[in-house]
Motif scaffolding. Structure first.
Motif, PDB file in Angstrom:
ATOM      1  N   LEU A   1       0.853 168.244 -29.577  1.00 14.41           N
ATOM      2  CA  LEU A   1       1.765 169.375 -29.389  1.00 14.41           C
ATOM      3  C   LEU A   1       1.264 170.560 -30.210  1.00 14.41           C
ATOM      4  O   LEU A   1       1.313 171.706 -29.763  1.00 14.41           O
ATOM      5  CB  LEU A   1       3.184 168.994 -29.801  1.00 14.41           C
ATOM      6  CG  LEU A   1       4.215 170.077 -29.569  1.00 14.41           C
ATOM      7  CD1 LEU A   1       4.365 170.392 -28.097  1.00 14.41           C
ATOM      8  CD2 LEU A   1       5.568 169.704 -30.139  1.00 14.41           C
TER       9      LEU A   1
ATOM     10  N   CYS B   1       0.800 161.005 -39.246  1.00 11.68           N
ATOM     11  CA  CYS B   1       1.471 159.695 -39.254  1.00 11.68           C
ATOM     12  C   CYS B   1       0.561 158.623 -38.699  1.00 11.68           C
ATOM     13  O   CYS B   1       0.261 157.644 -39.372  1.00 11.68           O
ATOM     14  CB  CYS B   1       2.736 159.716 -38.412  1.00 11.68           C
ATOM     15  SG  CYS B   1       3.820 161.056 -38.793  1.00 11.68           S
TER      16      CYS B   1
ATOM     17  N   MET C   1      11.778 160.756 -34.172  1.00 16.43           N
ATOM     18  CA  MET C   1      11.620 159.720 -33.149  1.00 16.43           C
ATOM     19  C   MET C   1      11.772 158.332 -33.746  1.00 16.43           C
ATOM     20  O   MET C   1      12.375 157.451 -33.152  1.00 16.43           O
ATOM     21  CB  MET C   1      10.238 159.827 -32.518  1.00 16.43           C
ATOM     22  CG  MET C   1      10.022 161.098 -31.767  1.00 16.43           C
ATOM     23  SD  MET C   1      11.123 161.196 -30.386  1.00 16.43           S
ATOM     24  CE  MET C   1      10.335 160.019 -29.300  1.00 16.43           C
TER      25      MET C   1
ATOM     26  N   ILE D   1       9.712 168.566 -33.231  1.00 17.86           N
ATOM     27  CA  ILE D   1       9.860 167.682 -32.063  1.00 17.86           C
ATOM     28  C   ILE D   1       9.025 166.434 -32.255  1.00 17.86           C
ATOM     29  O   ILE D   1       9.471 165.320 -31.975  1.00 17.86           O
ATOM     30  CB  ILE D   1       9.376 168.378 -30.778  1.00 17.86           C
ATOM     31  CG1 ILE D   1      10.165 169.644 -30.519  1.00 17.86           C
ATOM     32  CG2 ILE D   1       9.473 167.434 -29.586  1.00 17.86           C
ATOM     33  CD1 ILE D   1       9.634 170.426 -29.344  1.00 17.86           C
ATOM     34  N   THR D   2       7.807 166.625 -32.716  1.00 18.93           N
ATOM     35  CA  THR D   2       6.917 165.476 -32.849  1.00 18.93           C
ATOM     36  C   THR D   2       6.912 164.926 -34.272  1.00 18.93           C
ATOM     37  O   THR D   2       6.058 164.140 -34.616  1.00 18.93           O
ATOM     38  CB  THR D   2       5.486 165.864 -32.471  1.00 18.93           C
ATOM     39  OG1 THR D   2       5.119 166.986 -33.260  1.00 18.93           O
ATOM     40  CG2 THR D   2       5.374 166.192 -31.032  1.00 18.93           C
TER      41      THR D   2
ATOM     42  N   CYS E   1       1.543 164.913 -33.657  1.00 15.85           N
ATOM     43  CA  CYS E   1       1.641 166.363 -33.851  1.00 15.85           C
ATOM     44  C   CYS E   1       0.376 167.080 -33.426  1.00 15.85           C
ATOM     45  O   CYS E   1       0.415 168.240 -33.041  1.00 15.85           O
ATOM     46  CB  CYS E   1       1.891 166.717 -35.295  1.00 15.85           C
ATOM     47  SG  CYS E   1       2.993 165.637 -36.140  1.00 15.85           S
TER      48      CYS E   1
ATOM     49  N   LEU F   1       0.652 174.470 -29.197  1.00 19.33           N
ATOM     50  CA  LEU F   1       1.347 175.594 -29.839  1.00 19.33           C
ATOM     51  C   LEU F   1       0.349 176.579 -30.450  1.00 19.33           C
ATOM     52  O   LEU F   1       0.549 177.794 -30.380  1.00 19.33           O
ATOM     53  CB  LEU F   1       2.313 175.085 -30.911  1.00 19.33           C
ATOM     54  CG  LEU F   1       3.498 174.280 -30.370  1.00 19.33           C
ATOM     55  CD1 LEU F   1       4.369 173.787 -31.500  1.00 19.33           C
ATOM     56  CD2 LEU F   1       4.334 175.096 -29.417  1.00 19.33           C
TER      57      LEU F   1
ATOM     58  N   LEU G   1       6.962 171.882 -34.248  1.00 18.80           N
ATOM     59  CA  LEU G   1       6.426 170.539 -34.469  1.00 18.80           C
ATOM     60  C   LEU G   1       7.461 169.549 -34.992  1.00 18.80           C
ATOM     61  O   LEU G   1       7.166 168.378 -35.128  1.00 18.80           O
ATOM     62  CB  LEU G   1       5.229 170.603 -35.417  1.00 18.80           C
ATOM     63  CG  LEU G   1       3.983 171.191 -34.769  1.00 18.80           C
ATOM     64  CD1 LEU G   1       2.893 171.400 -35.781  1.00 18.80           C
ATOM     65  CD2 LEU G   1       3.488 170.278 -33.670  1.00 18.80           C
TER      66      LEU G   1
ATOM     67  N   VAL H   1       4.148 161.700 -29.500  1.00 18.20           N
ATOM     68  CA  VAL H   1       4.711 162.454 -30.604  1.00 18.20           C
ATOM     69  C   VAL H   1       3.676 162.681 -31.701  1.00 18.20           C
ATOM     70  O   VAL H   1       4.019 162.930 -32.837  1.00 18.20           O
ATOM     71  CB  VAL H   1       5.973 161.783 -31.188  1.00 18.20           C
ATOM     72  CG1 VAL H   1       7.108 161.898 -30.222  1.00 18.20           C
ATOM     73  CG2 VAL H   1       5.708 160.351 -31.542  1.00 18.20           C
TER      74      VAL H   1
ATOM     75  N   CYS I   1       7.552 162.464 -36.786  1.00 18.34           N
ATOM     76  CA  CYS I   1       7.786 161.032 -36.535  1.00 18.34           C
ATOM     77  C   CYS I   1       9.120 160.552 -37.077  1.00 18.34           C
ATOM     78  O   CYS I   1       9.654 159.556 -36.590  1.00 18.34           O
ATOM     79  CB  CYS I   1       6.686 160.193 -37.149  1.00 18.34           C
ATOM     80  SG  CYS I   1       5.072 160.887 -36.941  1.00 18.34           S
TER      81      CYS I   1
END
Lengths: 204, 201
Positions: A128, A25, B113, B107-108, A125, A132, B105, A123, B110
């Motif tokens: 995170l 993004c 959010m 969670i993140t 990816c 992971l 993923l 946020v 976009c």
């Protein structure tokens, strides 16, 4: 030697963007010019480098099945791994807040140009995702996880600066109207991904 | 805005992937097979819908300064629930295992959010729930289109059943990750050719 091979591998072979598409993004949205891309890339490297080793320690001493055995033998069978998402993201969000405050205070020009995408590093990816993947990779010590973090960060940084440079040049080319902007960027990233595939299967 | 518009706009007019360019990461990685895309689309729809609803209920109690962390905690909790449900079904439903880190993923992702920030914090719970679900579906629609082409051309199957004639030589380029990007680029092309308002200058 292992460190070097892990480092090179995480930059080129397991590139966050071209092999796993993580952090797409902000990758597509902030790559309009090289200067901003540079700033965001550096911020991502920094946040990855700080959070990944921290998350590694959390994973090793708190979350893995039996990880709490150091506290008391009673906990030897406890498995807290289902909590890993929430703990990892909390660490990442806290660190991003920190980076945001530092950049706002010392580099106001960069802060203005990154806009909403700075808080969104939380946020991203790629960050995170790094944690992971680290969980799956079974690193033996903190050093390895830090090298992996640095490598993935640099891989992401290289990718975003490359795309920004291409997009700056592309402003002068004659792209079909409906493809302009985001459409052609998708296709460009796809072609760059194909080029990066030459690194696949390299063993060091 | 009317409820019907709240529902339809995110699916076509402001589709999260092709127009807002949110949540692209997972869209690319899980679209090798239709089954994987379907499970992912469903999980994301559940998380965006419920996440929007919960945050909209909480919206008056959250101080502005810490809202990102509150949002992340709520979303992470929902994703843990989805993950645990999928894990429990792994035996009968092996596709859940292929999605591996991509479920985490969410969670993140976009979209989750983005919609919470842009919609749930300023609207009542029910419209927020509808907006969340619609965005999940808009995301799912693109996922399924991409997965359809990739599975059909790449493996000659749909949902695991052979549909291409026996002599079909599978196209391995389509299975490779970069092709998903090119495919989404083409979807954007078609979408913007049909809807001139979306074109960039």
């Amino acid at each position: 030697m292992e460190y070097i091979s892990l480092f090179v591998k995480s930059i080129f072979v397991d590139n966050m963007i071209f092999a796993y598409f993580l952090g797409m993004c902000s990758y597509l949205a902030v790559s309009k010019n090289v200067k901003t891309a540079n700033g965001l890339g550096l911020a991502v490297i920094f946040v990855l480098l700080c959070t990944l080793p921290l998350n590694y320690l959390l994973d090793k001493f708190l979350l893995q099945p039996g990880a709490l055995a150091w506290l008391s033998p009673k906990f030897a069978e406890l498995d807290l791994s289902f909590l890993s998402f929430i703990l990892f993201i909390a660490v990442i969000a806290a660190f991003t807040q920190l980076v945001e405050m530092v950049v706002e205070r010392y580099l106001p020009a960069l802060y203005a140009s990154l806009g909403i995408y700075l808080p969104l590093i939380a946020v991203n990816c790629a960050i995170l995702g790094g944690s992971l993947f680290m969980q799956q990779k079974d690193f033996v010590n903190v050093g390895e996880s830090a090298v992996y973090a640095l490598g993935s960060g640099i891989g992401w940084y290289l990718a975003i600066v490359l795309l920004a440079a291409i997009r700056e040049k592309m402003a002068y080319s004659n792209v079909p109207k409906p493809l302009k902007g985001i459409g052609i960027s998708f296709i460009t990233v796809g072609l760059m991904g194909l080029a990066f595939m030459i690194f696949m299967g390299i063993t060091l | 805005m009317k409820l019907k518009d709240t529902f339809l706009t995110p699916i076509f007019k402001s589709n999260p992937i092709t127009v807002l360019v949110l949540g692209v990461c997972s869209a690319l990685a899980v679209t090798v097979t239709l089954k994987g895309a379907l499970v992912m689309a469903l999980s994301v729809t559940v998380v965006t819908g419920l996440g929007n609803w919960v945050l909209s209920l909480l919206r008056k109690g959250i101080p502005n300064r810490v809202r990102i962390i509150v949002q992340l905690v709520v979303v992470a909790m929902l994703v843990i629930l989805v993950d645990q449900v999928l894990k429990s079904m792994e035996a009968t439903f092996p596709v859940a295992k292929q999605l591996s880190v991509y479920i985490g993923l969410i969670i993140t992702n976009c979209i989750v959010m983005g919609r919470i920030e842009a919609f749930a914090l300023g609207n009542k719970p029910f419209p927020s729930l509808v907006d969340g679900l619609a965005n999940g579906l808009g995301y799912g629609l693109i996922l399924i289109i991409v997965a359809f082409f990739r599975e059909l051309l790449g493996s000659g199957t749909l949902f695991g059943y052979q549909v291409m004639p026996a002599g079909y030589i599978t196209n391995n380029l389509v299975i490779l990750p970069p092709f998903a990007l090119i495919l989404i680029g083409c979807i954007i092309w078609v979408h913007r050719a049909l809807d001139k308002e979306l074109q960039e200058k």
